[in-house]
Design an enzyme around this catalytic site. Structure first.
Site, short mmCIF file in Angstrom:
data_model
loop_
_atom_site.label_atom_id
_atom_site.label_comp_id
_atom_site.label_asym_id
_atom_site.label_seq_id
_atom_site.Cartn_x
_atom_site.Cartn_y
_atom_site.Cartn_z
N CYS A 1 -26.27 29.98 7.18
CA CYS A 1 -27.33 29.23 6.50
C CYS A 1 -28.62 29.30 7.30
CB CYS A 1 -26.91 27.78 6.30
SG CYS A 1 -28.14 26.76 5.46
N CYS B 1 -30.98 21.24 8.73
CA CYS B 1 -30.17 20.47 7.78
C CYS B 1 -29.02 19.78 8.48
CB CYS B 1 -29.66 21.39 6.67
SG CYS B 1 -28.60 20.55 5.47
N CYS C 1 -26.37 25.86 -0.96
CA CYS C 1 -25.50 25.31 0.08
C CYS C 1 -24.35 26.26 0.33
CB CYS C 1 -24.98 23.94 -0.35
SG CYS C 1 -23.90 23.17 0.88
N TYR D 1 -4.05 1.87 0.09
CA TYR D 1 -5.34 2.55 -0.14
C TYR D 1 -5.08 3.83 -0.94
CZ TYR D 1 -6.28 -0.32 4.03
OH TYR D 1 -6.37 -1.35 4.95
N CYS E 1 -9.71 9.68 8.12
CA CYS E 1 -10.88 10.56 8.18
C CYS E 1 -11.71 10.28 9.42
CB CYS E 1 -11.73 10.42 6.92
SG CYS E 1 -12.33 8.75 6.62
N GLU F 1 -9.83 15.31 9.47
CA GLU F 1 -8.75 14.49 8.92
C GLU F 1 -7.58 14.59 9.89
OE1 GLU F 1 -8.54 12.72 5.97
OE2 GLU F 1 -10.63 13.12 5.44
#
Length: 721
Positions: free
Chosen positions: A357, A363, A456, A563, A677, A712
């Site tokens: 990118c 960014c 993106c 959850y 996470c 994760e």
């Protein structure tokens, strides 16, 4: 800080004519210093300025005056007799240029001290023919000769803006011309203005240094350590530091209760010399707040560890790899560490690669594109290990097993099935009254400004195709005044999924539209704006690992999914258990989970809309059909057999509440599978679970988001017999 006098006499020096300024209390020309008459005169002039000048024009005029002052300080510093890199801008004595003006009989300064850009107060004494009152804040001579003396290069135009640099005090007279902190343009001094709220401790604004990268934070920033500041001084100064006495802000860190050092000139602000006047308490407090630094900020665990272990001042820099030697430029000093931009890499790591990118340097969407995928996953593995050691207080290899290699796939670009670009409030052209959106994209790495992102590289190709069309529509809506909220910014949605009715691939831009995705043979219907994992390549592997960990040994019969969201783990694992119960605080998600169970013909799953803390103490029976016997009956969760019950926990980033962890301890299931996470909060909760009577049997990270810092992680706990 002074404002220009609107009634100043014309001056032949271009660029200074309309911006001439006089010291406070020096309105009278008798050299006595104003007194009460000066105060009344100043108030009248201030009222006239407020009445006749729009606020925006006053601010622009003030900023232009600051430009000229900064340029004058730079030029005067070039001829100063006392130039030491240890002396900040706050109390520098300017020599040659000022004395030449004084020798010619012009109003000048016998001992001029240019004020610090952070708002430090200085005193000005009168020369021949000048007002002799003490003046605080920014003061500037009206005399054309004095102005010309301040610009020794003989410039005939005002200073130009260029890149910001450190204070002029950091340069010596011998190397001003070739020092990279100063620029010249057509023999004119270029002005650099420090941001108003910048605190020059322990580094000056835009100060450059060469550092070695030690490690990375879980925010993706490199941790460096500056062991020597300025002239080999202590990075944590006190009253014994020579800089402490000369710089009012050096070493100033306000306490947690907000108490500040009082001004030496008295309560409320600006003590004055004879007739000097004074600013009100509100202005004084505002000025003092500019130097205040927050000492209660929450730091990433790696930064906290780096600060408390080892010497030197911590500097955090983006886009670097541990082991590299880099050159950086400081743009912010916080209470316990500094932040800097990367200028160049002097010694590159062998794992450095070219980012795909072109916006990667700016960014904030990606943090690791400059690293090989192997290095990315190795560092994520080490970060998880370090967090369990430092935050969870585990001993790797003792009460915590070795962290398994980070699991990922070959799809490291164009994998993300959802992005949420933003745009700020549209700007309006005052002449045409047309609105326009400046940028649609993501926030910068080091600020809250939006970077325009037309493409993106981690989003799927379908999303990028839709993004180009979506951007053009939004730009047109802004120009034509058709935005739904024309006076506010917004967050957009692009979700790559399948149509619920036809099953065809589509990109949804409506948060409330229902879409469908398939994971491990189970179809999930959910609203496009609701939470659902965004990597369709790694997600099946992650679900398979959770199911395998939950059913290991083959003796688990009951599953409680806390959850649960839209029922991802509960429904995917349902064939391995007799009874599955999911709990989720979001009622819409619970309805989606129940509909997904019915859609897939799964009868042994029941979903409850409540907080996770309520599941263990619930008195409401759960009616489900056992997968093995086919019998339908109502059971209470608290009656599930503990020795064959597994609890799957997948909390938000903040982790589990203490109430939930206490109830989990009291409920005492045989096995706990904790997916998170944020490994930092997971490690914190893991310590509590371990102390409740569980052994940690495995820790495995997942590279769900390549090129980014996100991790994760799954930890599995087994109850001790």
């Amino acid at each position: 800080r002074e404002r220009p006098r609107r009634d100043a006499a014309p001056d032949n020096h271009a660029g200074v004519t309309s911006l001439a300024m006089t010291p406070r209390g020096a309105e009278g020309g008798d050299g006595s210093g104003g007194g009460e008459g000066g105060v009344l005169r100043r108030r009248r002039l201030a009222a006239d300025r407020r009445k006749n000048l729009p606020r925006r024009l006053r601010h622009r005029t003030r900023n232009a005056a600051l430009m000229i002052l900064s340029a004058a300080a730079t030029a005067a510093a070039a001829g100063a007799r006392r130039t030491s890199p240890l002396l900040p801008l706050a109390t520098r004595r300017v020599g040659t240029a000022a004395e030449e003006a004084s020798a010619r009989g012009e109003r000048s300064t016998e001992a001029v001290t240019f004020p610090s850009t952070t708002g430090a107060r200085t005193r000005r004494t009168g020369g021949a023919g000048g007002g002799g009152a003490a003046a605080f804040g920014f003061g500037w001579s009206r005399s054309a000769a004095a102005a010309a003396a301040a610009f020794p290069h003989g410039t005939t135009h005002p200073p130009q803006w260029s890149r910001p640099c450190s204070s002029v005090a950091a340069a010596s007279a011998a190397d001003v011309d070739d020092d990279k902190n100063f620029d010249t343009d057509d023999d004119a001094v270029v002005a650099h203005v420090v941001p108003r709220n910048f605190v020059p401790v322990p580094f000056q604004y835009r100060e450059e240094m060469t550092l070695r990268v030690e490690s990375l934070t879980n925010l993706g920033l490199g941790i460096c350590r500056a062991t020597h500041l300025h002239d080999n001084s202590d990075p944590h100064p006190d009253e014994s530091d020579p800089l402490f006495a000369t710089d009012p802000f050096h070493g100033l860190i306000s306490s947690s209760d907000g108490e500040e050092e009082k001004e030496t000139t008295g309560e409320g602000g600006t003590g004055t010399g004879e007739g000097g006047g004074g600013s009100n308490g509100k202005r004084s407090r505002r000025r003092r707040r500019r130097g205040r630094r927050n000492t209660d900020e929450t730091l990433p665990p790696e930064v906290e560890h780096a600060i408390s272990h080892g010497g030197g001042w911590v500097v955090m820099i983006p886009n670097v790899i541990p082991g590299e030697l880099i050159e950086c430029r400081v743009f912010r000093n916080r209470a316990r560490y500094s932040e800097a931009d990367l200028i160049r890499v002097i010694e590159a790591s062998p794992e450095r690669v070219e980012p795909q990118c072109e916006l990667f340097d700016k960014c904030g969407g990606c943090q690791y594109q400059h690293m090989s995928i192997k290095e990315q996953r190795d560092w994520k593995n080490r970060q998880v290990e370090g967090l369990f050691e430092r935050v969870g207080k585990f001993a790797i290899g003792d009460d915590c097993p070795e962290v398994l290699p980070t699991l990922g796939t070959d799809e490291i670009y164009h994998y993300r099935s959802k992005i949420t670009p933003h745009y700020d409030r549209p700007s309006v052209d005052p002449l045409t009254t047309l609105a326009s959106i400046d940028a649609i994209g993501f926030k910068e790495k080091t600020s809250r400004r939006i970077v325009d992102v037309p493409y993106c590289h981690i989003a799927t190709e379908s999303i990028n195709t839709k993004l180009a069309e979506y951007r053009e529509n939004k730009f047109a809506e802004a120009r034509e005044g058709r935005l739904r909220k024309p006076k506010k910014g917004a967050t957009l949605l692009l979700r790559d999924a399948h149509d619920v009715d036809t099953g065809e691939a589509k990109v949804s831009t409506d948060n409330n539209e229902y879409v469908m995705s398939e994971v491990a043979g189970v179809e999930f219907k959910f609203q496009a704006g609701n939470f659902f994992q965004n990597n369709p390549y790694v997600l099946p592997l992650m679900v398979e690992r959770v199911t395998s960990a939950a059913t290991r040994g083959g003796d688990m019969t009951h599953l409680i999914d806390c959850y649960c969201g839209s029922g991802l783990f509960c429904l995917s694992s349902s064939s391995q258990f007799d009874v599955c119960v999911g709990i989720e605080v979001n009622e819409k998600a619970v309805k989606e989970a129940s509909a997904n169970a019915e859609r897939n013909g799964i009868k042994n799953c029941k979903f409850v809309a409540a907080s996770a803390e309520a599941i263990f103490a619930s008195k409401d029976p759960v009616e489900v059909t056992h997968s093995t016997t086919g019998e339908t009956r109502a059971e209470l969760v608290r009656d599930f057999p503990r020795e064959s019950t597994v609890v799957v926990v997948d909390p938000p980033r903040k982790g589990c509440s203490m109430e939930f962890l206490k109830q989990l301890e009291d409920y005492a299931p045989q096995r706990v599978v904790y997916m998170s996470c944020d490994p930092a909060t997971q490690a914190r909760d893991a310590r509590i679970i371990a102390e409740a009577g569980y052994n940690m049997v495995s820790v495995e990270p997942f590279d769900l988001f390549p090129q980014t810092r996100h991790i994760e992680c799954m930890a599995v706990f087994e109850r001790r017999s």
